[in-house]
Each structure stands twice: as structure tokens, then as C-alpha cells.
Motif scaffolding. Structure first.
Motif, PDB file in Angstrom:
ATOM      1  N   ASP A 138       0.847  -1.179   0.000  1.00 13.98           N
ATOM      2  CA  ASP A 138       0.000   0.000   0.000  1.00 13.98           C
ATOM      3  C   ASP A 138       0.891   1.240   0.000  1.00 13.98           C
ATOM      4  O   ASP A 138       2.079   1.162   0.351  1.00 13.98           O
ATOM      5  CB  ASP A 138      -0.904  -0.022   1.240  1.00 13.98           C
ATOM      6  CG  ASP A 138      -1.912   1.108   1.252  1.00 13.98           C
ATOM      7  OD1 ASP A 138      -2.970   0.951   0.626  1.00 13.98           O
ATOM      8  OD2 ASP A 138      -1.626   2.160   1.874  1.00 13.98           O
ATOM      9  N   GLY A 182      -9.166 -11.396   2.799  1.00 13.09           N
ATOM     10  CA  GLY A 182      -8.000 -10.592   2.458  1.00 13.09           C
ATOM     11  C   GLY A 182      -6.958 -11.344   1.662  1.00 13.09           C
ATOM     12  O   GLY A 182      -6.068 -10.739   1.057  1.00 13.09           O
ATOM     13  N   SER A 184      -7.284 -13.047  -1.118  1.00 16.04           N
ATOM     14  CA  SER A 184      -7.398 -12.828  -2.567  1.00 16.04           C
ATOM     15  C   SER A 184      -6.587 -11.620  -3.002  1.00 16.04           C
ATOM     16  O   SER A 184      -5.878 -11.658  -4.014  1.00 16.04           O
ATOM     17  CB  SER A 184      -8.864 -12.656  -2.963  1.00 16.04           C
ATOM     18  OG  SER A 184      -9.590 -13.829  -2.713  1.00 16.04           O
ATOM     19  N   LEU A 185      -6.694 -10.538  -2.228  1.00 17.96           N
ATOM     20  CA  LEU A 185      -5.939  -9.328  -2.553  1.00 17.96           C
ATOM     21  C   LEU A 185      -4.443  -9.574  -2.424  1.00 17.96           C
ATOM     22  O   LEU A 185      -3.649  -9.114  -3.260  1.00 17.96           O
ATOM     23  CB  LEU A 185      -6.376  -8.182  -1.638  1.00 17.96           C
ATOM     24  CG  LEU A 185      -5.633  -6.857  -1.812  1.00 17.96           C
ATOM     25  CD1 LEU A 185      -5.787  -6.336  -3.237  1.00 17.96           C
ATOM     26  CD2 LEU A 185      -6.131  -5.827  -0.805  1.00 17.96           C
ATOM     27  N   LYS A 186      -4.045 -10.320  -1.410  1.00 17.59           N
ATOM     28  CA  LYS A 186      -2.619 -10.584  -1.227  1.00 17.59           C
ATOM     29  C   LYS A 186      -2.055 -11.439  -2.361  1.00 17.59           C
ATOM     30  O   LYS A 186      -0.930 -11.228  -2.825  1.00 17.59           O
ATOM     31  CB  LYS A 186      -2.388 -11.254   0.134  1.00 17.59           C
ATOM     32  CG  LYS A 186      -2.696 -10.346   1.318  1.00 17.59           C
ATOM     33  CD  LYS A 186      -2.395 -11.029   2.654  1.00 17.59           C
ATOM     34  CE  LYS A 186      -2.699 -10.102   3.816  1.00 17.59           C
ATOM     35  NZ  LYS A 186      -2.249 -10.651   5.106  1.00 17.59           N
ATOM     36  N   ALA A 188      -3.290 -11.555  -5.404  1.00 16.97           N
ATOM     37  CA  ALA A 188      -3.271 -10.694  -6.592  1.00 16.97           C
ATOM     38  C   ALA A 188      -2.060  -9.763  -6.563  1.00 16.97           C
ATOM     39  O   ALA A 188      -1.443  -9.491  -7.602  1.00 16.97           O
ATOM     40  CB  ALA A 188      -4.567  -9.888  -6.674  1.00 16.97           C
ATOM     41  N   THR A 189      -1.719  -9.269  -5.372  1.00 18.92           N
ATOM     42  CA  THR A 189      -0.544  -8.413  -5.232  1.00 18.92           C
ATOM     43  C   THR A 189       0.726  -9.178  -5.572  1.00 18.92           C
ATOM     44  O   THR A 189       1.605  -8.679  -6.284  1.00 18.92           O
ATOM     45  CB  THR A 189      -0.458  -7.866  -3.795  1.00 18.92           C
ATOM     46  OG1 THR A 189      -1.630  -7.096  -3.516  1.00 18.92           O
ATOM     47  CG2 THR A 189       0.779  -7.008  -3.606  1.00 18.92           C
TER      48      THR A 189
END
Length: 526
Positions: A138, A182, A184-186, A188-189
Motif C-alpha cells: 500500500d 483478504g 485474494s488481494l494478497k 493478486a498483489t
């Protein structure tokens, strides 16, 4: 004098036509009765429908019944569909996997599990493993600063650090910070950073239970979201196996993570050992459906008004049927009765100017699947869709409602969004029908329940279509319980609400212009 008389005559004719149109609306609204709503709901919320869970035989029975009703009423089918049902795919996956670290096979269930969801068929080879803290990137906090993960396996913890005494992402103060959403976002990152794959550590899951091992091999039924992308393949590690990779640093790291401390990953050296993933996924496709019936318009037949509700519910579990009489049997039967009223009007030569589409969708309880599919694969032009009137739970009384007449209200959501025409039309339609209290409580931007984003109208709204959502607020008493049964329905109030929605649809379908789209939608997540 002749001109004046002509003008007076013309104005009188217009007035008579206006009164006639109002009388027509009232005539057909009167065909929507508590008795007929009850007849429909007795079937929709019956034992035979088994709770109408999406992807089950109960849902298919409900779809067949709704289709039979549309056919009986004389509703047309959409020309691009083969019948009344718009089928959409759901997937159920099973996965087999092999993982080697430093040329040594990892043992499934002991060292790792690889959930069938979010993993795909593929073979991955990487030359090293690199630690990435919590896996967060972030602008104000990043676990990726100073490390290069390209073509490597990243290893990170579930969870998030505290910043100034508050959780960085979600200041909820409870264990949900360890939850999987959370992840999924990790993942994707990690993919965006070029990682080849990921190892994930749950701080609260030292070993794997037999239930979690068995569950990981087969996914639940799920909807393939458009543009969801494919994250990197990953495995969840047991603490002992993670320690074999991270070394004695693991115990210190685990304490820091459980205390929600930030982690300086820089002092952890990259572990240059070969890693191989081999995954094979096997997929079963199960179709669910939306059911559409059409009353074609006259001079504006290429413009559309939608009346929607979801006909699915939670199914049957542990021998108990979740009947969903209010949620959303009430909305489904309301749509059926409004369809019948419009069909009668058309048969009598009083049909709507715009085409009215009556659509009951499935998958709402799973995450608005059916309406998402429709909005991404519309049968009728969304640009020419004047409005969607969505009805989700209109048969009961909000047990938490402390002000006003609890037997003469409906919550209306969306009145101040997308179109300034919405409240004017709806409030006028309400006046014709005995004046329910239109409660705008859930349009408060600070609504903690985020009701605007939680039913099928939202998938029209996100495409720019003006929407109104009608709702009784029954969020606590019997909500998502087997006790949401037909005996709890207030049929007199239910009839009054559905008639008001019919008047609103009638006006939108017959007015000269489509609804204005003059208020931008503030994007939100559900």
C-alpha cells in the motif's frame, strides 16, 4: 372565440385521458390481492422447493414453477433466449497437487494444503523462496519494499499490522483480521509483483484438521466472476513446515504477527532452494438460471422497465428447510402478481408503452450471482433500460423499527441516487395507493448494514440504470433461519406494498421520457 373553445376542448381531452390512465392503473392494481399472493407463496415457500438453494434441485423446481406461471399468464420470452430461462454456469472444482521444496516432497495434510478454490492447473518451478511479511502493498505501508519477488515463491502471513493502535486495513478489533477474504488481494498483489507462487501461513492454524484437509480438495459451488483474473497458485503451510523454511526466525515472527506488529522483512535472507508446484484441477459445471417473462410495449417497446426479485434462498441443511417465505419468496410472488396485472392490461388493450420485463434471479444469497450475470450479459439494452424496481423482502414487519406506524411502511432504497425522477414518481405512485410511509433510513450514507449494495438492484445500478429497492427491514427476526415461514407474513401490508410498486412501474412504463440519469453513483463494495 372558436380558438378558445378549441383550446378548452383540447385541455379537457388531455385531462380526461390522464384520469383514464390513472383509472386503468387502479383497475389492474386491484387484481393484485393478498389471496393471490398467498396462493403463490404457499408454493414458492413449500417443502417441495427445499429452500431453493442455488444450484440444487429445489432451485430448479422453483425456476420451472415461475416459468410455468409466466407461460400461463401469456408473457412473451426474450427473443435471444431459448425459452424463459437465462442459464449461467456455476463451477465446482477438485484439485490434486504435488509440491517439492529443495527436491523433497511435501506431505499433503501434514505439511500443506492447497484449496481447490483460487488454484489452477499448472506447473511452477522457482529457484528461491522470499519472505514478504503480511503480503501487503500500500502507499502508506508495504511488505514489498526493497525486495524483488519476480519468478520466486513469496511466503507471507495472513493478518495485518496495527498502526497507531489500530489495524492497518480493518479496525474491527477481532479475529476476523485472520480471515480468508483478504487473501485474494494478497495473492493478486503477489502476482502483480511477478511472483511465481505463494506459501501462506495462518498464525492461528498450527496444523490441519481432517475436516480442513478434506474440504480443501473440493471447492464449494461458485460463480466465475467476470475479469476476476487468476491469482498465483498457493499453498497453506503448517507451522512446523513453515519453520523448516524460515528457520528459527519463525518463532519470533509468529509472536510479532500475533501481536499485530509491523515486520522488517529485510533481515530475513532469501532462501535459494528450488521449489516445484504441480496442480491438476478438475471442474464440474452446474447451470443455474434467471427466469424472464416479457410484456411487450407499444410505441416505446424498445425501452424497458424491469421488475426483479430473487427466488433463491438457503436450501436444506441438517434436515431443516430454510423456507425463505419473506426472503425472498415475498418479492418473487410480488413480481409474479405484477406480471399478471400487466399481462391482463395488455390483453385488454391497455398495455404499457415501454416493454416491462419481469425477472426473478437466483444466486442472490451466494453473492448476487444471477443479477451479476445478467448485467454482464444483458438480454435487453441497459442503456435503454429506464429503471429496475427490485423487491427483496416485503411481507413482514421490521422488529427493530421503533418509530412510526409499523403496519404502514416500506423502506425505499435508492431514491436519492442515479435519477432525480425516482422520488417524484415513487412518491406520487404511493399517494395513489393509500400512502404508505416511505422510509429512507437505509439511504443514509452511514448505513452500517450497507443495504444499497446487498441485493440485485445493485448490479443494475453499477451499470448506470436507475433503481429503487423495496424492503421491509426484517434483518433480525427469523432472518436466514428455518423459521422464515409463510405464517409470519402480514398479507394485508404485503398486498399494499406490491400494489404501490405496481403503480410505480406503471408510471415509469407509460411516461413520455425515460428516467433521467443525472446523479452519479458513488462506488461502493458489497
Amino acid at each position: 372565440m372558436t380558438k378558445i373553445l378549441f383550446l378548452l376542448s383540447f385541455l379537457l381531452t388531455l385531462q380526461l385521458l390522464t384520469f383514464a390512465q390513472k383509472d386503468k392503473a387502479g383497475k389492474y392494481a386491484a387484481t393484485i390481492t393478498a389471496a393471490d399472493l398467498k396462493k403463490q407463496l404457499i408454493i414458492i415457500a413449500s417443502d417441495e422447493m427445499e429452500g431453493r438453494e442455488t444450484g440444487t434441485e429445489g432451485q430448479r423446481k422453483a425456476a420451472a414453477y415461475i416459468e410455468s406461471q409466466f407461460k400461463k399468464m401469456g408473457l412473451a420470452t426474450a427473443k435471444s433466449l431459448n425459452g424463459y430461462q437465462q442459464l449461467y454456469p456455476l463451477y465446482q472444482d477438485s484439485l490434486s497437487s504435488e509440491i517439492e521444496v529443495n527436491n523433497q516432497p511435501a506431505v499433503y495434510g501434514k505439511d500443506y494444503i492447497s484449496p481447490a478454490s483460487n488454484n489452477e492447473t499448472g506447473s511452477i518451478t522457482a529457484a528461491s523462496i522470499i519472505f514478504a511479511g503480511y503480503g501487503i502493498d500500500d502507499s502508506t505501508y508495504s511488505d514489498y519494499s526493497g525486495i524483488d519477488v519476480k519468478n520466486k515463491i513469496v511466503i507471507f502471513f495472513l493478518g495485518e499490522p496495527k498502526k497507531d493502535g489500530k489495524y492497518f486495513i480493518n479496525d474491527n478489533g477481532n479475529s476476523s483480521k485472520w480471515s480468508y477474504p483478504g487473501l485474494s488481494l494478497k495473492l493478486a498483489t503477489a502476482k502483480a509483483k511477478g511472483a511465481a507462487g505463494a506459501f501462506v501461513i495462518n498464525p492461528l492454524q498450527e496444523t490441519f484438521t481432517q475436516w480442513s484437509i478434506d474440504k480443501s480438495k473440493n471447492s464449494t459451488l461458485y460463480f466465475p466472476h467476470e475479469n476476476a483474473g487468476t491469482p498465483v497458485n498457493y499453498a497453506l503451510l503448517s507451522h512446523a513446515y513453515a519453520k523448516s523454511i524460515l528457520g528459527n526466525n519463525f518463532d519470533t515472527l509468529l509472536k510479532q504477527v500475533k501481536a499485530a506488529k509491523t515486520i522488517d522483512a529485510g533481515w530475513l535472507t532469501e532462501n535459494k532452494i528450488p521449489v516445484q508446484f504441480k496442480y491438476n484441477k478438475f471442474r464440474t459445471t452446474i447451470n443455474a438460471s434467471n427466469v424472464l417473462g416479457v410484456v411487450e410495449g407499444t410505441d416505446k417497446k424498445d425501452e424497458y422497465v424491469f421488475c426483479t426479485a430473487h427466488y433463491d434462498h438457503l436450501g436444506k441443511h441438517d434436515g431443516k428447510i430454510y423456507y425463505g417465505a419473506d426472503d425472498d419468496g415475498s418479492g418473487t410472488c410480488g413480481v409474479l402478481e405484477m406480471a399478471k396485472a400487466f399481462a391482463k392490461a395488455k390483453a385488454a388493450g391497455d398495455g404499457p408503452r415501454r416493454t416491462v420485463v419481469f425477472m426473478t434471479v437466483s444466486g442472490e444469497e451466494k453473492g448476487l450471482w444471477g443479477s451479476e450475470y445478467y448485467s454482464d450479459h444483458p438480454v435487453f439494452s441497459l442503456d435503454k433500460t429506464s429503471a429496475d424496481l427490485n423487491t427483496d423482502m416485503v411481507g413482514r414487519v421490521d422488529t427493530e423499527r421503533k418509530t412510526g406506524d409499523t403496519l404502514n411502511y416500506v423502506y425505499v432504497i435508492g431514491h436519492n441516487k442515479l435519477s432525480s425522477d425516482l422520488p417524484v414518481i415513487n412518491e406520487a405512485a404511493n399517494t395513489k395507493n393509500g400512502a404508505l410511509t416511505l422510509d429512507y433510513k437505509f439511504d443514509d450514507p452511514n448505513d452500517n448494514e450497507r443495504i444499497y449494495y446487498r441485493s440485485d438492484h445493485y448490479n443494475f445500478a453499477r451499470k448506470g440504470v436507475p433503481v429503487l429497492f423495496f424492503y421491509d427491514g426484517m434483518l433480525k427476526a427469523d432472518y436466514h433461519k428455518p423459521t422464515d415461514t409463510i405464517d409470519k407474513i402480514n398479507f394485508a401490508l404485503y398486498e399494499k406494498r406490491v400494489r404501490m410498486i405496481f403503480y410505480t412501474a406503471w408510471e415509469i412504463a407509460n411516461r413520455d421520457d425515460m428516467l433521467k440519469r443525472d446523479i452519479p453513483l458513488t462506488e461502493g463494495s458489497r
